[in-house]
Each structure stands twice: as structure tokens, then as C-alpha cells.
Motif scaffolding. Structure first.
Motif, mmCIF file in Angstrom:
data_model
loop_
_atom_site.group_PDB
_atom_site.id
_atom_site.type_symbol
_atom_site.label_atom_id
_atom_site.label_comp_id
_atom_site.label_asym_id
_atom_site.label_seq_id
_atom_site.Cartn_x
_atom_site.Cartn_y
_atom_site.Cartn_z
ATOM 1 N N ILE A 55 0.853 -1.185 0.000
ATOM 2 C CA ILE A 55 0.000 0.000 0.000
ATOM 3 C C ILE A 55 0.888 1.233 0.000
ATOM 4 C CG2 ILE A 55 -0.213 -0.128 2.516
ATOM 5 C CD1 ILE A 55 -2.987 1.154 2.218
ATOM 6 N N HIS A 56 0.445 2.253 -0.714
ATOM 7 C CA HIS A 56 1.251 3.461 -0.896
ATOM 8 C C HIS A 56 0.699 4.628 -0.080
ATOM 9 C CE1 HIS A 56 3.416 1.506 -4.183
ATOM 10 N NE2 HIS A 56 2.246 1.036 -4.575
ATOM 11 N N GLY A 57 1.508 5.656 0.082
ATOM 12 C CA GLY A 57 1.104 6.832 0.823
ATOM 13 C C GLY A 57 -0.186 7.429 0.288
ATOM 14 N N GLY A 58 -1.086 7.809 1.187
ATOM 15 C CA GLY A 58 -2.362 8.378 0.783
ATOM 16 C C GLY A 58 -3.446 7.349 0.535
ATOM 17 N N GLU A 59 -3.102 6.065 0.623
ATOM 18 C CA GLU A 59 -4.077 5.005 0.367
ATOM 19 C C GLU A 59 -4.593 4.399 1.674
ATOM 20 O OE1 GLU A 59 -2.620 3.331 -3.996
ATOM 21 O OE2 GLU A 59 -2.056 2.225 -2.174
ATOM 22 N N MET A 60 -5.778 3.794 1.577
ATOM 23 C CA MET A 60 -6.387 3.141 2.728
ATOM 24 C C MET A 60 -6.841 1.750 2.291
ATOM 25 S SD MET A 60 -9.288 4.660 5.333
ATOM 26 C CE MET A 60 -10.684 4.679 4.211
ATOM 27 N N VAL A 61 -6.376 0.730 2.988
ATOM 28 C CA VAL A 61 -6.697 -0.653 2.629
ATOM 29 C C VAL A 61 -7.587 -1.270 3.706
ATOM 30 C CG1 VAL A 61 -4.628 -1.607 3.728
ATOM 31 C CG2 VAL A 61 -5.745 -2.896 1.903
ATOM 32 N N ALA A 62 -8.567 -2.071 3.273
ATOM 33 C CA ALA A 62 -9.466 -2.780 4.175
ATOM 34 C C ALA A 62 -9.070 -4.248 4.236
ATOM 35 C CB ALA A 62 -10.908 -2.649 3.698
ATOM 36 N N LEU A 63 -8.839 -4.738 5.445
ATOM 37 C CA LEU A 63 -8.637 -6.167 5.656
ATOM 38 C C LEU A 63 -9.996 -6.740 6.031
ATOM 39 C CD1 LEU A 63 -5.376 -6.156 7.846
ATOM 40 C CD2 LEU A 63 -5.595 -6.012 5.356
ATOM 41 N N MET A 64 -10.547 -7.595 5.173
ATOM 42 C CA MET A 64 -11.900 -8.092 5.379
ATOM 43 C C MET A 64 -11.939 -9.609 5.334
ATOM 44 S SD MET A 64 -14.447 -5.524 3.291
ATOM 45 C CE MET A 64 -15.511 -6.923 3.013
ATOM 46 N N GLY A 65 -12.947 -10.154 5.982
ATOM 47 C CA GLY A 65 -13.162 -11.590 5.985
ATOM 48 C C GLY A 65 -14.140 -11.939 7.082
ATOM 49 N N PRO A 66 -14.739 -13.114 7.010
ATOM 50 C CA PRO A 66 -15.654 -13.531 8.079
ATOM 51 C C PRO A 66 -14.911 -13.737 9.387
ATOM 52 C CG PRO A 66 -15.240 -15.339 6.559
ATOM 53 C CD PRO A 66 -14.606 -14.128 5.953
ATOM 54 N N SER A 67 -15.636 -13.938 10.469
ATOM 55 C CA SER A 67 -15.012 -14.167 11.779
ATOM 56 C C SER A 67 -14.072 -15.366 11.703
ATOM 57 C CB SER A 67 -16.087 -14.424 12.843
ATOM 58 O OG SER A 67 -16.940 -13.315 12.967
ATOM 59 N N GLY A 68 -12.868 -15.200 12.279
ATOM 60 C CA GLY A 68 -11.894 -16.281 12.252
ATOM 61 C C GLY A 68 -11.124 -16.392 10.964
ATOM 62 N N SER A 69 -11.257 -15.395 10.087
ATOM 63 C CA SER A 69 -10.572 -15.472 8.788
ATOM 64 C C SER A 69 -9.105 -15.087 8.875
ATOM 65 C CB SER A 69 -11.274 -14.564 7.770
ATOM 66 O OG SER A 69 -11.212 -13.209 8.204
ATOM 67 N N GLY A 70 -8.715 -14.381 9.945
ATOM 68 C CA GLY A 70 -7.318 -13.985 10.099
ATOM 69 C C GLY A 70 -7.062 -12.503 9.942
ATOM 70 N N LYS A 71 -8.127 -11.676 9.997
ATOM 71 C CA LYS A 71 -7.959 -10.227 9.817
ATOM 72 C C LYS A 71 -7.039 -9.634 10.880
ATOM 73 C CE LYS A 71 -12.301 -9.128 10.186
ATOM 74 N NZ LYS A 71 -12.901 -10.449 10.452
ATOM 75 N N THR A 72 -7.405 -9.870 12.145
ATOM 76 C CA THR A 72 -6.612 -9.305 13.239
ATOM 77 C C THR A 72 -5.240 -9.954 13.303
ATOM 78 O OG1 THR A 72 -8.617 -8.808 14.499
ATOM 79 C CG2 THR A 72 -6.551 -8.891 15.727
ATOM 80 N N THR A 73 -5.161 -11.243 12.992
ATOM 81 C CA THR A 73 -3.868 -11.929 12.954
ATOM 82 C C THR A 73 -2.951 -11.275 11.935
ATOM 83 O OG1 THR A 73 -4.863 -14.039 13.589
ATOM 84 C CG2 THR A 73 -2.724 -14.132 12.507
ATOM 85 N N LEU A 74 -3.480 -10.993 10.745
ATOM 86 C CA LEU A 74 -2.675 -10.328 9.717
ATOM 87 C C LEU A 74 -2.306 -8.917 10.146
ATOM 88 C CD1 LEU A 74 -1.379 -10.167 6.937
ATOM 89 C CD2 LEU A 74 -3.629 -9.545 5.992
ATOM 90 N N LEU A 75 -3.270 -8.182 10.698
ATOM 91 C CA LEU A 75 -2.994 -6.808 11.123
ATOM 92 C C LEU A 75 -1.889 -6.783 12.172
ATOM 93 C CD1 LEU A 75 -4.066 -3.865 10.720
ATOM 94 C CD2 LEU A 75 -5.400 -4.223 12.800
#
Length: 654
Positions: A75-95
Motif C-alpha cells: 500500500i502506498h502513501g495516501g491510500e487506505m486498505v481494508a482487511l476483510m473476511g468472516p469471523s476467524g478469517s485472520g484479519k486481526t492476525t494479519l494486522l
């Protein structure tokens, strides 16, 4: 042929954009040493993660299992990325993984985190970023402006003038649309303050005041309706664009309007990537692999429904569908282009002609170390006198206890029948003062939670927190002690001299400080309210049993005597208060007439119908001449509790 052509075209576009970014940076860097240093310290062109894998041990077999596999992104400066997935998909783990935090309990993380194509560690990422957790770390009794003030004072160096700091705070408050709430408190259980959306905005703003270049957001819209979610993310988006920030957010089921604010989407299912790329091209990609999105459907819900296995029933093909989606992504031209873009950033970072800033040279100026405890002390002081739950309620509680004690042990005389009640009043004064210190558990746990989040962002260390927490409590604990003593001491009719009264206050004060230090130690080890409460209550019950009152020291079981009695602060308080009361007092025996007396304690004054207080002390095995030693031991016990509490915080990361 068409796929190959599209892949080549995509790669060329990525390469041209990357080269243009770095050429612009190179031009800026040629403008002079001063500006060059500024840019090196302040600008991050891109942030990427490559081949991130997270494994944990299976509880049953003990074998490692993967909860996140081959995650890549940039991701580049000025951009905003969404980490999405159902519960238990690994969003917070990846973050957590890409933020260089602990991905999960007992997890092992491998892979690269890259800023400007350069591998970075924990210290570098803390210099560059701020992490906003799902649960806010706001202090309810502070106003919006004060919250921003303290965040700035904890992060900004003394070289930033007060005028500049206030201007930055005012600009951020204005940017997040909170000018009219600037003097509103965040809110406590007893006093309403900000709304949920305003708290989320303030939480993010208080992190942005530290001037990060990367912002990690864990579920920033949790608990908010669709309107408030859009409001919060829209403010964050505007700030990110204006300041060229990199914003990475995990998010769950955003509305269509909120979803469209994001520049890129990272879609996960069961720890595997289903898509990473621009939000605008996601529907085209999924249509190409066989999943056309119907009209008038929330895109976020459509993508999540495709990969959600939580509600899969027997006979459903959802598992096969998810497998097809993840395999399609792994072999897609988009995934290959993503890897090429990451590799290109790595290659360009090693080319000196491109002038890519070296993140290893980033050193953010910090406040002087001695300033941090002072800032924490100042903040805690405001919290303490505004939030009656912290100390106000305890003052009322102890005052009520003093009235209870004073009226139960009421107006004792110096006759021998009142000697034992005097001893009981002394014991229960110290024991109840200690036991009721458990009321400090919730207040400390709140402070500890705030500390943990500020520490994770590199703002506060365990030593500064320990020092400020200790110092802020002293005046309030002394006030509590004086209020208790003024009521209970005179109602009970203890030795009526000023020096005796203030010695009584000293012992109770040391008792309360030791008890609160025990609370700090236990709550640091067990940061769960019920557990900390139970362990602290058990410890105080133990100290009461071995203090020498309930069971005299001469007949106390040797195990309890030698293992626990001599480290029992209540024992020294009991002995000190006993000496204070009995050393300089005499008591009258019961008269039998004809110059004869019946005395309960043997004493050299029995012949004249009196009992020396020294005789009472001897019955309890108390030496009346070593009070100074006991005071020293009490101070040592307090110091050890606080030192152990500090060491626990130093070792534990959560």
C-alpha cells in the motif's frame, strides 16, 4: 494470450507508477540537506508485507497448524486498505503480524515487513506507525482537548513549542469535526460524555497527533451503526489523503458507502488470501473467476458471503467454492503482479540512484525521559480528583468504616476490662484498612489497560508508569488515612496526645500504601478483575491470620511463622500501633477491697492496682523499643512490592 497481455500491461503500469514515485522523491531529496533530512525522517513511500505465515500449536496433537498462509500486500502513501473476511478469517492476525505485534497466543510468525522496500523490525515500525486497537484506551474523566494534549506531550519532543503543539491539536480536532466537543469529557459510568462515533474519532486523532506515517486500525467501526461508521472512516480517509498516510484497517461488514472509501481490499478466508487489489477492480476479478456480483447489492456483503464458511451446512458447496477462490487467487495474474510490485520496491530500495529514503535512519525525536512520569502524574491527578470512582468512593467507604469502628469500639476507659477491646480495635483498624484496598483493583486495571496500549505504540515504559502510579496515590492515601484516624481514634479514646495520634496516622498510612502496592503487584500479574480481586483478598486474609493477633506468635505454627509472618506488613503495623497505644499507658485492675486487686496481666504495678502497658506488650511478645526498625521494614516491603510490579510489567507485554 489475452491473459498474458493483461499481465504484461499490469506489470508495466505498476513499474511506471513506482518509478514515478521514486523519481519525484529523488527530485525532492536534491533540494538540500535540511529538507532531505526532513523527508528521510517523515516520508514513507509504501508499506508491504511478503510471505507472511503464522503458525500455532494444535491443542490436541501439539503439531503446528497454519492460521495465516502466504499473505502478501503493498500500500502506498495516501491510500487506505481494508482487511476483510468472516469471523476467524485472520484479519486481526494479519494486522498484528504486519504491525510487528504478537499475532496470536503462542504463535510463530515468518515473512517480511517492508517500508520503502526495506525490511524493518519492531523498533523501526514503532518509529513510523501508530496502532489503534478495537477497544478504546481513552480516560473517561478527561476532555477531548486534554486527551489530545496528553497524547501530544507523551510523543512530541521538547523542541516542538507549546504554540506548535496546540496548533497541531486544534487542527486535528477541527479536521475530525469535534470543535464543539473540545471541552467535553470522554465520559464515565456516572457522567455521560461523547457518543460512540466521537470516541472512535478521538481515539484515532489522539494517535495521529504523534505524526505517524502508517496507521493500523483494528475494527475502527465496531459497535457503530452504518452512518457513524461512514462518518468515522470518512474523516480518517480525508486525513490520510491530506497527510499522505498509509492506513491499514481491519473491518467487518461495512456499508456500501463506507466500503467505497477504501482504495484497496485484502479479502481473507481461513487464513488464506482470496483477493488483494483495488476496490474498483474487485468485482471484475470475481466475475472473471465465475462469481458475478448482482446489481444493487452491497459489494462487501457479496464478497463476504462468497467465502463465509461459518454457516455452511451439509451438502453445501461453500467449502469447494472457497477452495476454488483461494486457488484462483494464488494462480492469478493479479497475485503475480502484486508479488512483482513488492519485489520491485525491494530492488529499488537497494538502488542508490533512486534516492529511496532509508527507514533504518528514521529516528523520531522523543520527550526527555524524565518528562514522561511527570506527564503521566499530571494526567492521573486530573483523573483522580474528577473521577470519584478512583478515590472519592474509597474516601466515603473508609469514612463509613471509621464511623463503624469508632461507634463499636466506643469511648473505652483505662480499666483492665477494656484492654482486650483496645487490642481488637487496633488489629481490626489495620486489618480492615488493608482488606478494603481491594477497591483499588478496577481503577488500577483501567490505568494498566491504558498503559498497555500506549506502551505498544512506544509512548510509555513500565518505569515511568510505575513511578507516576506510585506518586499519584500518596496524597490521596494520606488524606484517606487522616479522615479515618480523626474519626476512629478519638471515638475509641486512644491515647490522647498529638504525637500518639500522628504515629497512629503514620502506621495506618504505611499499611494502606503497602496494601495498595500489593494490589498493584497482583493486578499486574493477573489483569482480570475477578482474579485480581480474589487473589488480593486471599493474600490479605493470610496476612490477618499470621499477624500475631488471632494466634499469638509463641504458638503459631512454625511454617506460617517463618515463611509468612516476617514478610507480613500487617504484623509490623499491628505491633507498631500496639506500642504506640500501650507503651506509655497504665490500666486499673479490679478492686477486691481491703487493698487487694485482681489484675489480668502480671505487672510490677499490680501491688498498687495497676497494669503497665509494657506488660500487655510482653504478653504478645512485642518489643517496645524497635519501632524505627519496623518502619524501615514497612518501607522495604512497599519498595519490594512496587519493584516486583515493575518487573512484571517489564516482562509481560499485555
Amino acid at each position: 494470450m489475452e491473459s498474458t497481455a493483461r499481465s504484461s500491461e499490469s506489470t508495466d503500469t505498476v513499474r511506471e507508477e513506482q518509478i514515478q514515485r521514486n523519481d519525484n522523491m529523488a527530485e525532492d531529496l536534491e533540494l538540500g540537506n535540511t529538507k532531505s533530512t526532513h523527508l528521510i525522517n517523515d516520508i514513507v513511500l509504501n508499506y508491504a508485507w511478503k510471505d507472511i505465515d503464522v503458525k500455532v500449536k494444535d491443542r490436541t496433537s501439539g503439531k503446528p497448524i497454519s492460521i495465516l498462509t502466504d499473505a502478501n500486500g503493498i500500500i502506498h502513501g495516501g491510500e487506505m486498505v481494508a482487511l476483510m473476511g468472516p469471523s476467524g478469517s485472520g484479519k486481526t492476525t494479519l494486522l498484528n503480524s504486519i504491525a510487528h505485534r504478537k499475532a496470536a497466543a503462542g504463535a510463530t510468525t515468518t515473512g517480511l515487513r517492508l517500508a520503502n522496500g526495506q525490511s524493518i523490525g519492531v523498533s523501526e515500525i514503532r518509529e513510523l506507525s501508530s496502532y489503534v486497537e478495537q477497544d478504546d484506551a481513552l480516560i473517561g474523566s478527561l476532555t477531548v482537548h486534554e486527551t489530545m494534549q496528553f497524547a501530544a506531550r507523551l510523543a512530541l519532543p521538547s523542541s516542538v513549542s507549546k504554540k506548535e503543539r496546540l496548533q497541531r491539536i486544534d487542527d486535528l480536532i477541527s479536521s475530525f469535526g469535534m470543535q464543539s466537543q473540545a471541552q467535553t469529557i470522554v465520559g464515565t459510568p456516572l457522567k455521560k460524555g461523547l457518543s460512540g462515533g466521537q470516541k472512535k474519532r478521538l481515539e484515532v486523532a489522539s494517535r495521529l497527533v504523534t505524526n505517524p506515517k502508517i496507521v493500523f486500525l483494528d475494527e475502527p467501526t465496531s459497535g457503530l451503526d452504518s452512518t457513524l461508521s461512514f462518518e468515522v472512516m470518512n474523516y480518517i480517509k480525508q486525513i490520510g489523503k491530506k497527510n499522505n498516510l498509509i492506513i491499514i484497517a481491519s473491518i467487518h461488514q461495512p456499508s456500501t458507502k463506507t466500503f467505497e472509501l477504501f482504495d484497496k481490499l485484502c479479502l481473507l478466508s481461513r487464513g488464506k488470501t482470496c483477493y488483494f487489489g483495488p476496490v474498483s477492480t474487485a468485482s471484475e476479478y470475481f466475475e472473471r473467476i465465475g462469481y458475478k456480483m448482482p446489481q444493487k447489492v452491497n459489494p462487501a456483503e457479496f464478497y463476504l458471503d462468497l467465502i463465509n464458511m461459518d454457516l455452511a451446512k451439509e451438502g453445501d458447496n461453500i467449502a469447494a467454492q472457497v477452495k476454488h477462490i483461494t486457488h484462483s487467487w494464488a494462480s492469478s495474474i493479479e497475485a503475480n503482479s502484486l508479488k512483482e510490485e513488492i519485489n520491485m520496491a525491494i530492488n529499488m530500495s537497494s538502488d542508490p540512484e533512486k534516492g529511496v529514503p532509508k527507514v533504518s535512519r528514521v529516528r523520531t525525536a522523543k520527550p526527555a525521559p524524565w518528562m514522561i512520569p511527570w506527564v503521566l502524574f499530571h494526567r492521573s491527578w486530573i483523573k483522580a480528583y474528577r473521577d470519584i470512582v478512583a478515590y472519592g468512593t474509597r474516601m466515603i467507604m473508609y469514612l463509613g468504616l471509621a464511623v463503624l469502628m469508632g461507634t463499636v469500639f466506643l469511648r473505652f476507659s483505662t480499666t483492665q476490662s477494656h484492654i482486650q477491646p483496645f487490642v481488637s480495635s487496633i488489629f481490626f483498624s489495620s486489618a480492615f484498612i488493608s482488606f478494603m484496598a481491594v477497591a483499588y483493583v478496577p481503577a488500577f486495571l483501567e490505568d494498566r489497560a491504558t498503559f498497555s496500549k500506549e506502551r505498544a505504540n512506544g509512548l510509555v515504559g513500565p518505569l515511568a508508569f510505575t513511578i507516576s502510579n506510585f506518586l499519584i496515590g500518596l496524597p490521596f492515601l494520606f488524606l484517606i488515612t487522616v479522615l479515618f484516624a480523626v474519626v476512629q481514634y478519638w471515638l475509641t479514646n486512644m491515647r490522647p496526645t498529638a504525637d500518639s495520634f500522628w504515629m497512629f496516622v503514620l502506621w495506618l498510612f504505611l499499611d494502606l500504601v503497602a496494601a495498595e502496592s500489593l494490589v498493584v503487584l497482583v493486578s499486574s500479574i493477573f489483569p482480570v478483575f475477578v482474579v485480581a480481586l480474589a487473589v488480593t483478598a486471599f493474600a490479605n486474609g493470610l496476612w490477618m491470620c499470621v499477624s500475631g493477633f488471632l494466634v499469638p506468635l509463641g504458638i503459631l505454627n512454625p511454617f506460617w511463622k517463618y515463611v509468612f509472618h516476617y514478610i507480613d506488613y500487617q504484623a509490623y503495623v499491628f505491633q507498631g500501633m500496639m506500642v504506640n497505644e500501650f507503651k506509655h499507658r497504665t490500666y486499673e485492675c479490679d478492686s477486691l477491697g481491703d487493698g487487694k486487686y485482681q489484675c489480668m496481666y502480671p505487672s510490677d504495678l499490680n501491688s498498687v492496682g495497676k497494669i503497665s502497658g509494657i506488660a500487655v506488650l510482653q504478653q504478645y511478645g512485642i518489643n517496645p523499643n524497635i519501632q524505627g526498625t519496623w518502619v524501615g521494614i514497612m518501607i522495604a516491603i512497599i519498595a519490594v512490592y512496587r519493584l516486583l510490579g515493575y518487573l512484571v510489567l517489564l516482562i509481560k507485554r499485555t
